[in-house]
Scaffold this motif. Structure first.
Motif, short mmCIF file in Angstrom:
data_model
loop_
_atom_site.label_atom_id
_atom_site.label_comp_id
_atom_site.label_asym_id
_atom_site.label_seq_id
_atom_site.Cartn_x
_atom_site.Cartn_y
_atom_site.Cartn_z
N LYS A 9 0.81 -1.22 0.00
CA LYS A 9 0.00 0.00 0.00
C LYS A 9 0.85 1.27 0.00
O LYS A 9 0.40 2.30 -0.47
N GLU A 10 2.10 1.18 0.46
CA GLU A 10 2.96 2.37 0.48
C GLU A 10 3.57 2.66 -0.89
O GLU A 10 4.11 3.74 -1.11
N TRP A 74 11.81 6.30 -2.63
CA TRP A 74 11.20 6.99 -1.48
C TRP A 74 11.83 6.53 -0.17
O TRP A 74 12.11 7.33 0.71
N VAL A 99 7.55 2.77 8.12
CA VAL A 99 7.36 2.63 6.67
C VAL A 99 6.53 1.39 6.38
O VAL A 99 5.47 1.44 5.79
N ILE A 100 7.01 0.24 6.80
CA ILE A 100 6.24 -0.99 6.61
C ILE A 100 6.16 -1.74 7.93
O ILE A 100 7.12 -2.39 8.33
N ALA A 119 -5.23 3.48 4.99
CA ALA A 119 -3.99 3.53 4.24
C ALA A 119 -4.25 3.79 2.77
O ALA A 119 -5.20 3.25 2.19
N VAL A 121 -2.86 6.35 -0.95
CA VAL A 121 -2.00 7.41 -1.47
C VAL A 121 -2.83 8.66 -1.71
O VAL A 121 -4.00 8.59 -2.07
N SER A 135 -2.55 1.40 -6.59
CA SER A 135 -2.38 1.35 -5.15
C SER A 135 -3.04 0.10 -4.59
O SER A 135 -4.11 -0.30 -5.04
#
Ligand SMILES: Nc1ncnc2c1ncn2[C@@H]1O[C@H](COP(=O)(O)OP(=O)(O)O)[C@@H](O)[C@H]1O
Ligand SMILES: [Mg+2]
Lengths: 234, 267
Positions: A9-10, A74, A99-100, A119, A121, A135
């Protein structure tokens, strides 16, 4: 062992195998990205290098390689202090914890959508033709989605603007996914396995609407103040 | 410092970039500005033809980049306007002979001596396009009132924004007011509604354009041409003058008309 690329998802999680030659891996990565460039373009990359110490030069040139493909490096995840220092010097995120969360539990995507329902973007500009956003979570656009732009989200899609491109919510099969827009005139709209195109007479005063699946069919409902009713029915 | 570098680009080919570059160059020169035009469409040069300067070419842009001549030597002076110059593209080479850094270097050398440097970009979004926009202070997007051209323009605008080259300004070329009135062609409003950038000019479809290009006398030198007048207005807007838009009546837009057809309300 080869490079692993996985949508989380990130962004895109790229895991480099241990013990492999850096150059070989990067060449492998570039080739894999090029094969599916349309799918990946615009994504942000989380790079997991394991315990490997990575030099500034290696990281800078990888960053440039990604940028040429319209991908933004990123975050760098690593157990090596050298790598972390180098990444931080380049202004990249390094903290695995925020982050994760699931990095150490191997399969991050097992987390149920209900639990991290927020969660996603956020895109704070108009998505113009040719732009593609993927995403594993939700997608929020603060701007228009122009004809020729495309959003594919496992979760919901919210457009604070005019939706005129193509959108697929619940792309992994979630029939509860919704699409909201201030002006709902998509070229094509999909939720899970259902698909609709906008009626051609949609050029009227824009109004906020929400698309959802009801009785195996996509319906579009106007947002109104009595929104309790709208949400209660779901 | 010195000149403003303006790149004319579009995404789609054949929409009128070269025509616009030539006519804006001539119009700016007529306003007393010092202007140099650079044809960045390496391999497919034709700005020299439209400017009527093909027979004077000795050196080209690639010769400059590869050091075979001085920048001065590649600059062809216009027959009628002594302060208007053209640097032609190479005929035989491909776009990789030049890099974005080369373009920045060349324009930086020219800046102190000129008021405007206009760059004619090739179609597409590849190297040639990147060469053309690299030195730009301002970008003009040329499009036609056609769905496919607008789609490509939108894409280009997105790329420019991603590279902090925005905000670009828009020229809508080859508008046929009769067709717009009948709802058969997108109106300027239909186009700007999607592209959402500032409109700097609407150029009508005009049968004077093609013969003018063929004879190497840009149409803006023809006082009877409506397209020529539109280009003169754009040039004045580029200099900062506030020039009102020529009225082009389009009470019923293309999409509204389409909608009517689909809903059975067609006339
Ligand atoms: N306003 C106009 N009216 C009529 N013909 C035009 C107009 N603008 C351009 N053209 C013609 O369209 C063709 C393509 O124009 P050109 O400037 O070469 O496009 P590009 O440089 O974008 O490929 C040329 O034949 C040109 O003469
Ligand atoms: Mg051209």
């Amino acid at each position: 062992m080869t490079v692993a690329i996985k949508g989380i998802k990130e962004g895109l999680l790229v895991t480099l195998p241990e013990g492999e030659e850096w150059q070989t891996m990067i060449a492998d990565l570039a080739e894999r990205l090029d094969q599916q460039i349309a799918f990946f373009a615009g994504a942000r990359i989380l790079l997991d290098v394991g315990a490997r110490p990575v030099t500034k030069h290696e990281l800078t040139s990888l960053k440039a390689l990604l940028e040429r493909r319209d991908l933004a490096l990123w975050a760098v995840l690593s157990d090596s202090d050298t790598t972390i220092e180098v990444a931080q010097a380049l202004d990249l995120k390094t903290s695995t914890a925020n982050v994760i969360p699931g990095r150490d539990t191997s399969e991050g995507s097992e987390v149920s959508p209900e639990e991290d329902g927020t969660a996603g973007v956020m895109i704070k500009r108009t998505l113009r033709s040719g732009r593609i956003v993927h995403s594993d979570g939700h997608v929020v656009v603060l701007g228009d989605v122009n004809p020729g732009a495309e959003i594919v989200a496992a979760g919901d899609v919210i457009v604070w603007g005019r939706l005129r491109g193509t959108v697929h919510a619940g792309a992994s099969g979630d029939e509860n996914a919704v699409v909201c827009a201030l002006d709902m005139t998509p070229t094509q709209l999909r939720i899970a396995g259902h698909i609709v195109i906008s009626p051609p007479d949609k050029r009227r005063r824009p109004k906020p609407e929400m698309a959802l699946v009801r009785d195996s069919q996509i319906v579009v409902e106007p947002w109104h103040e009595d929104k309790e009713g709208l949400w209660a029915r779901r | 410092m010195g000149a403003k570098v303006i790149t004319v680009t579009s995404g789609k080919g054949g929409v009128g970039k070269t025509t616009a570059t030539a006519n804006l160059g001539v119009s700016l020169a007529r306003l007393g500005k010092k202007v140099v035009l650079i044809d960045a469409d390496v391999g497919l040069r034709n700005l020299d033809i439209v400017m009527g300067l093909e027979n004077r070419i000795v050196y080209d842009l690639v010769d400059v980049v590869e050091g075979r001549c001085q920048l001065r030597q590649a600059m062809i002076k216009h027959k009628q306007f002594p302060d208007l110059f053209l640097i032609p593209a190479a005929q035989t080479r491909d776009k990789t002979a030049i890099s974005p850094a080369d373009m920045i270097q060349i324009t930086d050398k020219l800046r102190p001596e000129f008021d405007y440097i206009l760059i004619d970009s090739p179609a597409g979004i590849e190297r040639g396009f990147r060469n053309a926009v690299a030195p730009a202070d301002e970008v003009l997007i040329v499009t036609n009132p056609e769905v496919s051209a607008v789609r490509d323009a939108d894409r280009i605008i997105g790329l420019l924004e991603a590279n902090n080259k925005g905000p670009a300004k828009l020229i809508i070329n080859r508008v046929n007011p009769d067709m717009v009135r009948r709802g058969e062609m997108m109106s300027a409003d239909d186009v700007t509604d999607i592209l959402a950038i500032k409109l700097i000019g609407i150029v009508p479809e005009d049968e004077h354009v093609i013969p003018a290009s063929n004879s190497g006398i840009p149409v803006t030198l023809n006082e009877n041409s409506r397209a020529g007048a539109a280009f003169r207005n754009i040039a004045r807007r580029l200099t900062g003058e506030n020039v009102p838009f020529l009225p082009m009546n389009d009470s019923v837009g293309f999409f509204q008309r389409l909608a009517r057809l689909f809903t059975g309300q067609g006339e």
